[in-house]
Design an enzyme around this catalytic site. Structure first.
Site, PDB file in Angstrom:
ATOM      1  N   GLY A  54       2.701  -1.196   4.314  1.00 46.92           N
ATOM      2  CA  GLY A  54       2.942   0.299   3.973  1.00 46.92           C
ATOM      3  C   GLY A  54       4.189   0.685   3.774  1.00 46.92           C
ATOM      4  N   GLY A  55       5.056   1.493   4.688  1.00 47.72           N
ATOM      5  CA  GLY A  55       6.149   2.120   4.586  1.00 47.72           C
ATOM      6  C   GLY A  55       7.340   1.259   3.854  1.00 47.72           C
ATOM      7  CD  GLU A 101      -3.389   5.459   6.938  1.00 47.69           C
ATOM      8  OE1 GLU A 101      -3.072   5.684   5.618  1.00 47.69           O
ATOM      9  OE2 GLU A 101      -2.043   4.963   7.374  1.00 47.69           O
ATOM     10  CB  SER A 135       5.124  -1.760  12.013  1.00 47.13           C
ATOM     11  OG  SER A 135       4.751  -0.557  12.248  1.00 47.13           O
ATOM     12  N   GLY A 179       2.216   2.050  10.903  1.00 49.66           N
ATOM     13  CA  GLY A 179       3.226   3.359  10.699  1.00 49.66           C
ATOM     14  C   GLY A 179       3.983   3.788  11.855  1.00 49.66           C
ATOM     15  CE  LYS A 218       0.079   3.359   4.933  1.00 50.58           C
ATOM     16  NZ  LYS A 218       0.070   3.686   6.121  1.00 50.58           N
ATOM     17  CG  ASN A 235      -1.800   1.315   1.502  1.00 54.24           C
ATOM     18  OD1 ASN A 235      -1.650   2.155   0.474  1.00 54.24           O
ATOM     19  ND2 ASN A 235      -2.325   1.501   2.597  1.00 54.24           N
ATOM     20  CG  HIS A 258      -5.897   1.879   5.111  1.00 52.83           C
ATOM     21  ND1 HIS A 258      -5.618   2.589   6.031  1.00 52.83           N
ATOM     22  CD2 HIS A 258      -4.674   0.730   4.888  1.00 52.83           C
ATOM     23  CE1 HIS A 258      -3.964   2.513   6.457  1.00 52.83           C
ATOM     24  NE2 HIS A 258      -3.789   1.334   5.981  1.00 52.83           N
ATOM     25  CD  GLU A 315      -3.452  -2.807   7.028  1.00 50.23           C
ATOM     26  OE1 GLU A 315      -2.434  -2.971   6.787  1.00 50.23           O
ATOM     27  OE2 GLU A 315      -4.009  -1.789   6.765  1.00 50.23           O
TER      28      GLU A 315
HETATM   29  C1  PEP Z   1      -0.819   0.118   6.153  1.00 52.77           C
HETATM   30  O1  PEP Z   1      -0.987   1.242   6.065  1.00 52.77           O
HETATM   31  O2  PEP Z   1      -1.756  -0.636   5.653  1.00 52.77           O
HETATM   32  C2  PEP Z   1       0.501  -0.442   6.814  1.00 52.77           C
HETATM   33  C3  PEP Z   1       0.300  -1.680   7.121  1.00 52.77           C
HETATM   34  O3  PEP Z   1       1.355   0.421   7.051  1.00 52.77           O
HETATM   35  P1  PEP Z   1       2.782   0.098   7.860  1.00 52.77           P
HETATM   36  O4  PEP Z   1       3.342  -1.251   7.101  1.00 52.77           O
HETATM   37  O5  PEP Z   1       3.845   1.544   7.400  1.00 52.77           O
HETATM   38  O6  PEP Z   1       2.656  -0.046   9.259  1.00 52.77           O
END
Ligand code: PEP
Length: 253
Positions: free
Chosen positions: A233-234, A97, A212, A173, A11, A9, A95, A167
């Site tokens: 994500g990251g 967010e 994460s 994040g 983002k 993802n 998600h 999640e």
């Molecule tokens: C996400 O936004 O779906 C996510 C899991 O982010 P991160 O891996 O950065 O925690």
């Protein structure tokens, strides 16, 4: 045995130049396994350019959001059929967010799930609790409500062609990953809740963990019996980091 899916993802990150480098890097290092699948979800404006690069490869393309409406006067929205038209096979729905910052209720998420499936997209439906909810013992109640809204709207059979991503909001994040055992407990709960309605659907559905995930914690998570990959994500923004997670799926434990 269920296959593993590692989904990125992105983002609201990227540029034409950065995306080209990222996609080329991922394509150059795709794991040589038919049971480990990779999916990337860039921002809307870049889907067409990324689709051109990944068409015909083993790297699948998804979007990060979709409208629940098919067409019409919805300024700024993107219809599921448009995503299909642009080369997407998947779309992330609900998600945290979007739930927290853009007012997406479980009913809206359910409507998006339905319209995505109607257009032939595979929804990657996110569920997860906040830290406050976990600490007050509400994790399962929250997950049941989020999942229940979609089951009520779409029916259990719809999960024959959908993916769930657990999640925990407190792990997204933040650098705080759920331990493999903490994640497995919730994944087991999700599968058991689905199994009450249909054992075969529950046994087949992929449940990803997100929060994460990195190259050095992925294999412990992927070794858990009910964890079928990750939503990243990251660490999906650098080819080497994303591929390290995908490679962890080849030798979990
Ligand atoms: C996400 O936004 O779906 C996510 C899991 O982010 P991160 O891996 O950065 O925690």
């Amino acid at each position: 045995m269920r296959d593993i899916l590692v989904a990125g993802n992105w983002k609201m990150n990227g540029s034409n130049a950065a995306n080209a480098e990222l996609v080329d890097g991922i394509l150059a290092g795709l794991p040589a396994s038919d049971s480990v699948h990779l999916l990337i979800c860039p921002p809307f404006p870049y889907l067409a350019a990324v689709a051109e690069k990944v068409t015909g490869t083993r790297l699948a393309l998804g979007a990060q959001n979709v409208s629940q409406h098919e067409s019409g006067a919805y300024t700024g929205e993107v219809a599921p059929s448009m995503l299909r038209d642009t080369g997407c096979s998947h779309v992330i729905i609900g998600h945290s967010e979007r739930r927290a910052m853009f007012g997406e209720t479980s009913d809206i998420v359910a409507a998006k799930f339905l319209s995505a499936q109607d257009a032939g997209l595979v929804p990657v439906m996110c569920v997860g609790e906040t830290l406050e909810q976990r600490e007050s013992g509400q994790t399962e109640v929250v997950i049941d409500e989020q999942l229940g809204a979609v089951i009520d709207a779409a029916g259990i059979a719809a999960f024959g062609d959908a993916i769930i991503a657990y999640e925990p909001v407190w792990a997204i994040g933040t650098g705080k990953t759920a331990s493999p055992e903490q994640a497995q407990d919730v994944h087991r709960h999700i599968r058991a809740a689905l199994a009450e309605k249909d054992k075969d659907i529950a046994a087949g559905v992929q449940i990803l963990y997100g929060g994460s995930v990195k190259g050095d914690n992925a294999s412990g998570l992927f070794a858990m019996p009910d964890i079928d990959g990750g939503l990243i994500g990251g660490a999906s923004l650098k080819a080497a980091d994303f591929l390290a997670i995908a490679n962890a799926a080849l030798s979990p434990g």
